[in-house]
Design an enzyme around this catalytic site. Structure first.
Site, PDB file in Angstrom:
ATOM      1  N   HIS A 135     -11.883  48.957 -24.317  1.00  0.00           N
ATOM      2  CA  HIS A 135     -13.193  48.304 -24.471  1.00  0.00           C
ATOM      3  C   HIS A 135     -13.647  47.680 -23.151  1.00  0.00           C
ATOM      4  O   HIS A 135     -12.824  47.113 -22.434  1.00  0.00           O
ATOM      5  CB  HIS A 135     -13.137  47.243 -25.569  1.00  0.00           C
ATOM      6  CG  HIS A 135     -12.989  47.838 -26.934  1.00  0.00           C
ATOM      7  ND1 HIS A 135     -11.754  48.182 -27.457  1.00  0.00           N
ATOM      8  CD2 HIS A 135     -13.910  48.193 -27.860  1.00  0.00           C
ATOM      9  CE1 HIS A 135     -11.939  48.716 -28.666  1.00  0.00           C
ATOM     10  NE2 HIS A 135     -13.229  48.736 -28.942  1.00  0.00           N
ATOM     11  N   ASP A 144     -15.597  51.585 -24.855  1.00  0.00           N
ATOM     12  CA  ASP A 144     -16.545  51.310 -25.941  1.00  0.00           C
ATOM     13  C   ASP A 144     -17.144  49.910 -25.868  1.00  0.00           C
ATOM     14  O   ASP A 144     -16.554  48.992 -25.288  1.00  0.00           O
ATOM     15  CB  ASP A 144     -15.821  51.394 -27.294  1.00  0.00           C
ATOM     16  CG  ASP A 144     -15.584  52.817 -27.746  1.00  0.00           C
ATOM     17  OD1 ASP A 144     -15.653  53.732 -26.916  1.00  0.00           O
ATOM     18  OD2 ASP A 144     -15.316  52.987 -28.950  1.00  0.00           O
TER      19      ASP A 144
HETATM   20 ZN   LIG Z   1     -16.859  49.506 -31.051  1.00  0.00          ZN
END
Ligand SMILES: [Zn+2]
Length: 226
Positions: free
Chosen positions: A189, A41
């Site tokens: 992430h 993400d």
């Molecule tokens: Zn996010």
């Protein structure tokens, strides 16, 4: 009696089919098949290159939930993710926190975040998203309505904690490993939140494979094809 039983069966099948069609929000994949999805993400960003290298080395495809602004800032990276054959989906345009947004235009804002991201991702990565993960896992009914009305399904995750500052890379890695199971959707992430953990991505993939799991994209996990 046989006819009645057949009618009941047809009725239940119809109900199941209707619910399956209407389902908008997903977090875990089926517990029955040994499949696991890695999702990345907030990028494309600082850690994307490193993650792409690890995925390439291990011959694994993952799903990137891109932020529209990031795709505009890093068009080469966005294209590189696409060229490497990974799945690219939406994490909205500017990563707003809709849990905290209380203004009257919330519904319009949400739609705008979805459609601007769609345009930015399509223009920069070359693919139109059809799955959205709202920032911070926002999954209230208004988000489901916005997603549904615009042809999207919503995807959250079953495990992720690489943003927790007090944990070092190895601690984070161990926690991810302890959550390996059928249907797991892991959130990581690609913005360098925990640089030390990134060096464990290859090990994490090896560990998942050594336990007999297949690594798949989110669409493969849930059986979406668009
Ligand atoms: Zn996010």
């Amino acid at each position: 009696m046989k006819r009645a039983a057949a009618l009941i069966l047809i009725f239940f099948c119809a109900v199941c089919f209707t619910f399956a069609e209407d389902k908008i929000f997903y977090t875990d994949g089926p517990r029955t098949s040994k499949k696991i999805a890695l999702t990345f993400d907030d990028g494309p960003g600082k850690a994307t290159e490193r993650i792409l290298e690890a995925l390439k080395e291990k011959n694994v495809k993952a799903t990137f939930f891109m932020v529209g602004i990031q795709a505009e800032k890093n068009p080469n990276l966005a294209k590189k993710i696409f060229d490497a054959g990974h799945e690219i989906q939406s994490h909205t345009y500017s990563h707003m926190n809709f849990y905290k947004y209380a203004q009257e235009d919330k519904a319009e804002k949400m739609k705008e975040e979805l459609l601007r991201a769609e345009k930015a991702i399509e223009e920069n990565a070359g693919v139109k998203p059809y799955l959205v993960r709202f920032p911070y896992g926002y999954s209230r009914d208004d988000a489901k309505k916005t997603a549904s009305e615009n042809g999207y399904k919503m995807i959250n995750w079953s495990f992720g904690l690489d943003w927790v500052k007090k944990l070092d890379g190895e601690d984070v890695y161990k926690k991810y490993v302890s959550n390996i199971r059928s249907g797991a959707v892991f959130l990581i992430h690609d913005l360098n939140y925990n640089e030390a953990f990134l060096s464990f991505i290859g090990d994490f993939i090896d560990e998942i494979k050594s336990r007999g799991y297949e690594l798949v994209t989110v669409s493969e996990m849930f059986g979406f094809n668009k």
